[in-house]
Write an enzyme that holds these catalytic residues in place. Structure first.
Site, PDB file in Angstrom:
ATOM      1  N   ALA A   1     -23.261  15.428 -11.579  1.00 43.96           N
ATOM      2  CA  ALA A   1     -24.584  15.185 -10.987  1.00 43.96           C
ATOM      3  C   ALA A   1     -24.808  13.693 -10.800  1.00 43.96           C
ATOM      4  O   ALA A   1     -25.910  13.187 -10.973  1.00 43.96           O
ATOM      5  CB  ALA A   1     -25.662  15.794 -11.869  1.00 43.96           C
TER       6      ALA A   1
ATOM      7  N   HIS B   1     -43.657  -4.315  13.046  1.00 41.92           N
ATOM      8  CA  HIS B   1     -44.356  -3.029  12.972  1.00 41.92           C
ATOM      9  C   HIS B   1     -43.930  -2.159  14.142  1.00 41.92           C
ATOM     10  O   HIS B   1     -43.792  -2.675  15.253  1.00 41.92           O
ATOM     11  CB  HIS B   1     -45.874  -3.273  13.027  1.00 41.92           C
TER      12      HIS B   1
ATOM     13  N   GLU C   1       0.867  -1.199   0.000  1.00 43.54           N
ATOM     14  CA  GLU C   1       0.000   0.000   0.000  1.00 43.54           C
ATOM     15  C   GLU C   1       0.893   1.235   0.000  1.00 43.54           C
ATOM     16  O   GLU C   1       1.785   1.358   0.824  1.00 43.54           O
ATOM     17  CB  GLU C   1      -0.922  -0.023   1.220  1.00 43.54           C
TER      18      GLU C   1
ATOM     19  N   GLY D   1     -16.715  11.778 -12.086  1.00 44.81           N
ATOM     20  CA  GLY D   1     -16.320  10.400 -12.343  1.00 44.81           C
ATOM     21  C   GLY D   1     -14.904  10.110 -11.871  1.00 44.81           C
ATOM     22  O   GLY D   1     -14.200  11.004 -11.382  1.00 44.81           O
TER      23      GLY D   1
ATOM     24  N   MET E   1      -3.683   5.224   3.920  1.00 43.35           N
ATOM     25  CA  MET E   1      -4.682   4.516   3.107  1.00 43.35           C
ATOM     26  C   MET E   1      -4.776   3.032   3.488  1.00 43.35           C
ATOM     27  O   MET E   1      -5.360   2.252   2.744  1.00 43.35           O
ATOM     28  CB  MET E   1      -4.359   4.666   1.620  1.00 43.35           C
ATOM     29  N   TYR E   2      -4.198   2.640   4.641  1.00 45.49           N
ATOM     30  CA  TYR E   2      -4.400   1.253   5.082  1.00 45.49           C
ATOM     31  C   TYR E   2      -5.909   1.014   5.166  1.00 45.49           C
ATOM     32  O   TYR E   2      -6.630   1.776   5.817  1.00 45.49           O
ATOM     33  CB  TYR E   2      -3.808   1.021   6.478  1.00 45.49           C
ATOM     34  N   GLY E   3      -6.368  -0.035   4.522  1.00 46.31           N
ATOM     35  CA  GLY E   3      -7.815  -0.305   4.489  1.00 46.31           C
ATOM     36  C   GLY E   3      -8.457   0.198   3.209  1.00 46.31           C
ATOM     37  O   GLY E   3      -9.593  -0.129   2.913  1.00 46.31           O
TER      38      GLY E   3
HETATM   39  C1  LIG Z   1     -16.665   9.761  -2.150  1.00 36.87           C
HETATM   40  C2  LIG Z   1     -16.969   8.317  -2.461  1.00 36.87           C
HETATM   41  C3  LIG Z   1     -18.020   7.676  -1.820  1.00 36.87           C
HETATM   42  C4  LIG Z   1     -18.281   6.339  -2.096  1.00 36.87           C
HETATM   43  N1  LIG Z   1     -19.326   5.740  -1.434  1.00 36.87           N
HETATM   44  C5  LIG Z   1     -19.573   4.443  -1.656  1.00 36.87           C
HETATM   45  C6  LIG Z   1     -20.613   3.784  -0.932  1.00 36.87           C
HETATM   46  O1  LIG Z   1     -21.316   4.381  -0.122  1.00 36.87           O
HETATM   47  N2  LIG Z   1     -20.793   2.462  -1.146  1.00 36.87           N
HETATM   48  C7  LIG Z   1     -20.013   1.761  -2.034  1.00 36.87           C
HETATM   49  O2  LIG Z   1     -20.202   0.552  -2.171  1.00 36.87           O
HETATM   50  N3  LIG Z   1     -19.040   2.362  -2.745  1.00 36.87           N
HETATM   51  C8  LIG Z   1     -18.797   3.682  -2.568  1.00 36.87           C
HETATM   52  N4  LIG Z   1     -17.777   4.286  -3.260  1.00 36.87           N
HETATM   53  C9  LIG Z   1     -16.966   3.479  -4.179  1.00 36.87           C
HETATM   54  C10 LIG Z   1     -15.944   2.652  -3.380  1.00 36.87           C
HETATM   55  O3  LIG Z   1     -15.253   3.496  -2.475  1.00 36.87           O
HETATM   56  C11 LIG Z   1     -14.948   1.974  -4.301  1.00 36.87           C
HETATM   57  O4  LIG Z   1     -15.647   1.238  -5.283  1.00 36.87           O
HETATM   58  C12 LIG Z   1     -14.068   1.017  -3.523  1.00 36.87           C
HETATM   59  O5  LIG Z   1     -13.469   1.643  -2.418  1.00 36.87           O
HETATM   60  C13 LIG Z   1     -12.991   0.457  -4.456  1.00 36.87           C
HETATM   61  O6  LIG Z   1     -12.135  -0.378  -3.743  1.00 36.87           O
HETATM   62  P1  LIG Z   1     -10.978  -1.179  -4.446  1.00 36.87           P
HETATM   63  O7  LIG Z   1     -11.017  -2.549  -3.900  1.00 36.87           O
HETATM   64  O8  LIG Z   1     -11.013  -1.013  -5.908  1.00 36.87           O
HETATM   65  O9  LIG Z   1      -9.623  -0.490  -3.958  1.00 36.87           O
HETATM   66  P2  LIG Z   1      -9.332   0.789  -3.116  1.00 36.87           P
HETATM   67  O10 LIG Z   1     -10.021   0.723  -1.804  1.00 36.87           O
HETATM   68  O11 LIG Z   1      -9.541   1.965  -3.963  1.00 36.87           O
HETATM   69  O12 LIG Z   1      -7.794   0.599  -2.776  1.00 36.87           O
HETATM   70  C14 LIG Z   1      -6.781   0.840  -3.678  1.00 36.87           C
HETATM   71  C15 LIG Z   1      -5.513   1.138  -2.889  1.00 36.87           C
HETATM   72  O13 LIG Z   1      -4.387   0.992  -3.740  1.00 36.87           O
HETATM   73  C16 LIG Z   1      -3.419   1.943  -3.387  1.00 36.87           C
HETATM   74  N5  LIG Z   1      -2.514   2.073  -4.540  1.00 36.87           N
HETATM   75  C17 LIG Z   1      -2.769   2.629  -5.758  1.00 36.87           C
HETATM   76  N6  LIG Z   1      -1.705   2.476  -6.577  1.00 36.87           N
HETATM   77  C18 LIG Z   1      -0.759   1.801  -5.879  1.00 36.87           C
HETATM   78  C19 LIG Z   1       0.539   1.329  -6.180  1.00 36.87           C
HETATM   79  N7  LIG Z   1       1.102   1.490  -7.381  1.00 36.87           N
HETATM   80  N8  LIG Z   1       1.241   0.695  -5.206  1.00 36.87           N
HETATM   81  C20 LIG Z   1       0.697   0.506  -3.986  1.00 36.87           C
HETATM   82  N9  LIG Z   1      -0.528   0.915  -3.647  1.00 36.87           N
HETATM   83  C21 LIG Z   1      -1.263   1.549  -4.583  1.00 36.87           C
HETATM   84  C22 LIG Z   1      -4.240   3.180  -3.045  1.00 36.87           C
HETATM   85  O14 LIG Z   1      -3.526   4.040  -2.190  1.00 36.87           O
HETATM   86  C23 LIG Z   1      -5.471   2.574  -2.365  1.00 36.87           C
HETATM   87  O15 LIG Z   1      -5.362   2.530  -0.964  1.00 36.87           O
HETATM   88  C24 LIG Z   1     -17.496   5.622  -3.020  1.00 36.87           C
HETATM   89  C25 LIG Z   1     -16.429   6.266  -3.671  1.00 36.87           C
HETATM   90  C26 LIG Z   1     -16.168   7.599  -3.401  1.00 36.87           C
HETATM   91  C27 LIG Z   1     -15.005   8.267  -4.081  1.00 36.87           C
HETATM   92  N1  LIG Z   2     -23.444   5.374  -2.559  1.00 42.24           N
HETATM   93  C1  LIG Z   2     -22.570   4.808  -3.355  1.00 42.24           C
HETATM   94  O1  LIG Z   2     -22.572   3.600  -3.576  1.00 42.24           O
HETATM   95  C2  LIG Z   2     -21.510   5.661  -4.017  1.00 42.24           C
HETATM   96  C3  LIG Z   2     -21.277   6.969  -3.580  1.00 42.24           C
HETATM   97  C4  LIG Z   2     -20.305   7.714  -4.219  1.00 42.24           C
HETATM   98  C5  LIG Z   2     -19.575   7.169  -5.263  1.00 42.24           C
HETATM   99  N2  LIG Z   2     -19.825   5.892  -5.643  1.00 42.24           N
HETATM  100  C6  LIG Z   2     -19.072   5.280  -6.763  1.00 42.24           C
HETATM  101  O2  LIG Z   2     -18.053   6.152  -7.187  1.00 42.24           O
HETATM  102  C7  LIG Z   2     -18.199   6.399  -8.569  1.00 42.24           C
HETATM  103  C8  LIG Z   2     -17.710   7.771  -8.895  1.00 42.24           C
HETATM  104  O3  LIG Z   2     -18.663   8.752  -8.480  1.00 42.24           O
HETATM  105  P1  LIG Z   2     -18.895  10.054  -9.342  1.00 42.24           P
HETATM  106  O4  LIG Z   2     -20.060  10.780  -8.772  1.00 42.24           O
HETATM  107  O5  LIG Z   2     -17.601  10.769  -9.498  1.00 42.24           O
HETATM  108  O6  LIG Z   2     -19.235   9.463 -10.779  1.00 42.24           O
HETATM  109  P2  LIG Z   2     -20.626   9.203 -11.522  1.00 42.24           P
HETATM  110  O7  LIG Z   2     -20.282   8.407 -12.705  1.00 42.24           O
HETATM  111  O8  LIG Z   2     -21.662   8.708 -10.586  1.00 42.24           O
HETATM  112  O9  LIG Z   2     -21.082  10.664 -11.981  1.00 42.24           O
HETATM  113  C9  LIG Z   2     -20.281  11.450 -12.802  1.00 42.24           C
HETATM  114  C10 LIG Z   2     -21.018  12.752 -13.118  1.00 42.24           C
HETATM  115  O10 LIG Z   2     -20.103  13.651 -13.717  1.00 42.24           O
HETATM  116  C11 LIG Z   2     -20.652  14.128 -14.937  1.00 42.24           C
HETATM  117  N3  LIG Z   2     -19.511  14.444 -15.793  1.00 42.24           N
HETATM  118  C12 LIG Z   2     -18.645  13.578 -16.361  1.00 42.24           C
HETATM  119  N4  LIG Z   2     -17.689  14.250 -17.031  1.00 42.24           N
HETATM  120  C13 LIG Z   2     -17.949  15.565 -16.871  1.00 42.24           C
HETATM  121  C14 LIG Z   2     -17.333  16.762 -17.322  1.00 42.24           C
HETATM  122  N5  LIG Z   2     -16.264  16.720 -18.080  1.00 42.24           N
HETATM  123  N6  LIG Z   2     -17.876  17.942 -16.950  1.00 42.24           N
HETATM  124  C15 LIG Z   2     -18.978  17.974 -16.161  1.00 42.24           C
HETATM  125  N7  LIG Z   2     -19.606  16.879 -15.713  1.00 42.24           N
HETATM  126  C16 LIG Z   2     -19.100  15.698 -16.063  1.00 42.24           C
HETATM  127  C17 LIG Z   2     -21.561  13.037 -15.422  1.00 42.24           C
HETATM  128  O11 LIG Z   2     -22.530  13.548 -16.306  1.00 42.24           O
HETATM  129  C18 LIG Z   2     -22.166  12.566 -14.089  1.00 42.24           C
HETATM  130  O12 LIG Z   2     -23.198  13.402 -13.681  1.00 42.24           O
HETATM  131  C19 LIG Z   2     -19.680   6.167  -8.843  1.00 42.24           C
HETATM  132  O13 LIG Z   2     -19.930   5.835 -10.192  1.00 42.24           O
HETATM  133  C20 LIG Z   2     -19.993   5.036  -7.932  1.00 42.24           C
HETATM  134  O14 LIG Z   2     -19.664   3.822  -8.553  1.00 42.24           O
HETATM  135  C21 LIG Z   2     -20.775   5.137  -5.044  1.00 42.24           C
END
Ligand SMILES: Cc1cc2nc3c(=O)[nH]c(=O)nc-3n(C[C@H](O)[C@H](O)[C@H](O)COP(=O)(O)OP(=O)(O)OC[C@H]3O[C@@H](n4cnc5c(N)ncnc54)[C@H](O)[C@@H]3O)c2cc1C
Ligand SMILES: NC(=O)c1ccc[n+]([C@@H]2O[C@H](COP(=O)([O-])OP(=O)(O)OC[C@H]3O[C@@H](n4cnc5c(N)ncnc54)[C@H](O)[C@@H]3O)[C@@H](O)[C@H]2O)c1
Length: 451
Positions: free
Chosen positions: A172, A436, A37, A261, A42-44
């Site tokens: 959005a 309920h 890692e 995205g 970023m552990y976890g």
């Molecule tokens: C703001 C936000 C909210 C989200 N909310 C949800 C949610 O509510 N529910 C849900 O299911 N999903 C949610 N997601 C999506 C979810 O977080 C991801 O799909 C998930 O964490 C991906 O996990 P992963 O297993 O791909 O690896 P990650 O957890 O992304 O781990 C990858 C790790 O690799 C490390 N790394 C990268 N490159 C290298 C390298 N070369 N060498 C060593 N280490 C490296 C990074 O530091 C990182 O710690 C959310 C995402 C975001 C951004």
């Molecule tokens: N509750 C959850 O499970 C949860 C919460 C947060 C994130 N996530 C995951 O993380 C991913 C990433 O989230 P996200 O919101 O960044 O992506 P997203 O794909 O959900 O949304 C991307 C948004 O950005 C817009 N967009 C793309 N390119 C653009 C540009 N050049 N200019 C303006 N708008 C642009 C798209 O039209 C869309 O509205 C999600 O797709 C989802 O898989 C999951």
């Protein structure tokens, strides 16, 4: 840190959900395993440190009217404790090592690691390598974006201890809507700039309209079909210049969240040295069993271009486990009807086909909708806003899809998903005896409307 061996049975690059679960499982089976890692913060992985957990902690605090600075402090406390727990989950095994450093392939079976503390490069070989490096935000090329000090990603905005007064969100999708909801509830003035002219374009219109009304009622301004031309850095605020049709508009912001995205974390991996192929967006190409173009290298989690959810990364772990250990065969082809939840208030949760998707696929459908205010549970929680919707196959009585916009829908949807997986007739959910007052009992009423 434990001493680093020259060779392991398995090397996992990235401390993601699938990888950490796999590491602990392999270690339990007696394998010599290492997780690399790049950052000790970023552990976890992403979920617990900068994504699902911190955001949902903030959503919860916002819903309970906790002041922003206190909510950030509580989020930090939670994340730190989970980070330690996740480290220990792997490190507890004497045959499992967490190596803090950045990994880069030298060949299909060897990796160079630049250690985070000393900068030293060490070479490690392994029989099997699992890439689990996740994704990072896309920063669109908008003039002025790099010059602005008010531009944030989901990660950096949650580090701010002062509530932004005027938050403009570009995007959005999931992140945009969850952040819009929580920051509006904390007291920010929030504007959402959606590139798409249609709000929540994948949803049925009745659902999208219901979500839009709820967000607008929270004071969120939603601008559809808004194309951002430029960010102009200023004194107290930056100006965002955008176009809707031919109209040019300016809006001022004290913070700008880019939520457009995510893209794969492959920049350090030197995948060419391992012969690992990427697709046009940079994601690692895998087959149904998550094998890459190189034997004995797999890619799991966001990096393989599948749906970006923590529970998908966890299921990726099951797919690898089924191949490397004697488990029932499992592949991405087994994934049907995976539920999703968008954590606005109340959450929007969905499984299966939407009405328009079912009709598009040629099903004859029976559809029922019900306002969430019909639920006594929603009333007593003082969250009567929202809607329930079910889509049933008129020929078989099987549930094709369900969307729930209501309190606790992120829990309730799993019940519907289970019924769909089990191939249950909709009448089972209609006639089940539920506790309920619960949100679940609304399924009696919703499915009774089907017939
Ligand atoms: C703001 C936000 C909210 C989200 N909310 C949800 C949610 O509510 N529910 C849900 O299911 N999903 C949610 N997601 C999506 C979810 O977080 C991801 O799909 C998930 O964490 C991906 O996990 P992963 O297993 O791909 O690896 P990650 O957890 O992304 O781990 C990858 C790790 O690799 C490390 N790394 C990268 N490159 C290298 C390298 N070369 N060498 C060593 N280490 C490296 C990074 O530091 C990182 O710690 C959310 C995402 C975001 C951004
Ligand atoms: N509750 C959850 O499970 C949860 C919460 C947060 C994130 N996530 C995951 O993380 C991913 C990433 O989230 P996200 O919101 O960044 O992506 P997203 O794909 O959900 O949304 C991307 C948004 O950005 C817009 N967009 C793309 N390119 C653009 C540009 N050049 N200019 C303006 N708008 C642009 C798209 O039209 C869309 O509205 C999600 O797709 C989802 O898989 C999951």
């Amino acid at each position: 840190m434990k001493s680093i061996q020259k060779k392991y049975d398995a090397l996992i690059i990235g401390f993601g959900k699938g990888g950490k679960t796999l590491a602990a499982f392999m270690a339990k089976q007696g394998w010599q395993v290492a997780v690399i890692e790049r950052s000790a913060l970023m552990y976890g992985g992403t979920c617990i440190n900068i994504a699902c957990i911190p955001t949902k902690s903030l959503v919860h605090s916002a819903e309970n009217h906790v002041p922003y600075a206190d909510a950030i402090a509580e989020k930090n406390r939670l994340v730190e404790s989970l980070r330690k727990r996740n480290f220990d989950m792997v490190d507890q095994f004497p045959n499992a090592t967490v190596i803090t450093g950045t990994a880069s392939f030298l060949s299909p079976g060897t990796v160079s690691v630049r250690l985070a503390d000393s900068g030293e490069e060490v070479t490690i070989a392994a029989d099997r390598i699992i890439i689990n490096t996740g994704a990072k935000p896309v920063l669109p090329s908008i003039p002025g974006l790099n010059a602005s000090r008010r531009v944030f990603t989901s990660t950096t905005l949650m580090e701010e201890t002062k509530l932004p007064e005027r938050l403009v969100i570009i995007g959005a999708g999931y992140i945009a809507l969850e952040f819009a909801g929580m920051y509006a509830q904390f007291g920010s003035e929030v504007t959402l700039l959606s590139r798409s002219a249609t709000f929540l374009p994948d949803e049925d219109r009745d659902i999208a309209d219901a979500v839009q009304s709820i967000l607008i009622a929270k004071g969120i301004r939603i601008e559809l079909g808004a194309l951002v031309d430029e960010l102009v850095p200023g004194g107290d605020t930056d100006t965002i210049v955008y176009r809707q049709a031919e109209t040019r508009t300016e809006i001022k912001a004290t913070a700008i969240l880019i939520a457009a995205g995510r893209q794969p974390n492959t920049e350090d991996l030197n995948l060419e040295a391992a012969g690992v192929r990427q697709d046009s967006k940079g994601y690692i190409v895998v087959d149904e069993r998550l094998q890459t173009s190189t034997p004995n290298i797999w890619a799991i989690g966001d990096i393989n271009g599948g749906p970006q959810f923590t529970y998908i990364s966890l299921d990726d772990f099951r797919i690898i486990r089924s191949q490397l250990f004697d488990f029932k065969p499992h592949s991405t082809a087994d994934r049907i009807q995976v539920a999703g939840a968008l954590f606005i208030t109340p959450p929007l949760s969905h499984v299966g086909l939407r009405e328009h998707e079912a009709i598009g696929k040629g099903y004859r459908v029976k559809v029922a909708t019900l306002p969430a205010s019909t639920s006594t549970r929603a009333q007593l929680l003082n969250r009567p806003e929202g809607i329930f919707k079910a889509v049933v196959d008129a020929d078989t009585n099987l549930i094709l899809g369900c969307t729930l916009l209501c309190s606790d829908s992120s829990e309730l949807i799993n019940l519907v998903q289970l019924a769909m997986h089990a191939g249950l007739d909709y009448t089972v959910l209609r006639d089940t005896i539920y506790t309920h007052p619960s949100m679940s009992e609304s399924l009696n009423d919703l499915f009774a409307k089907i017939g």
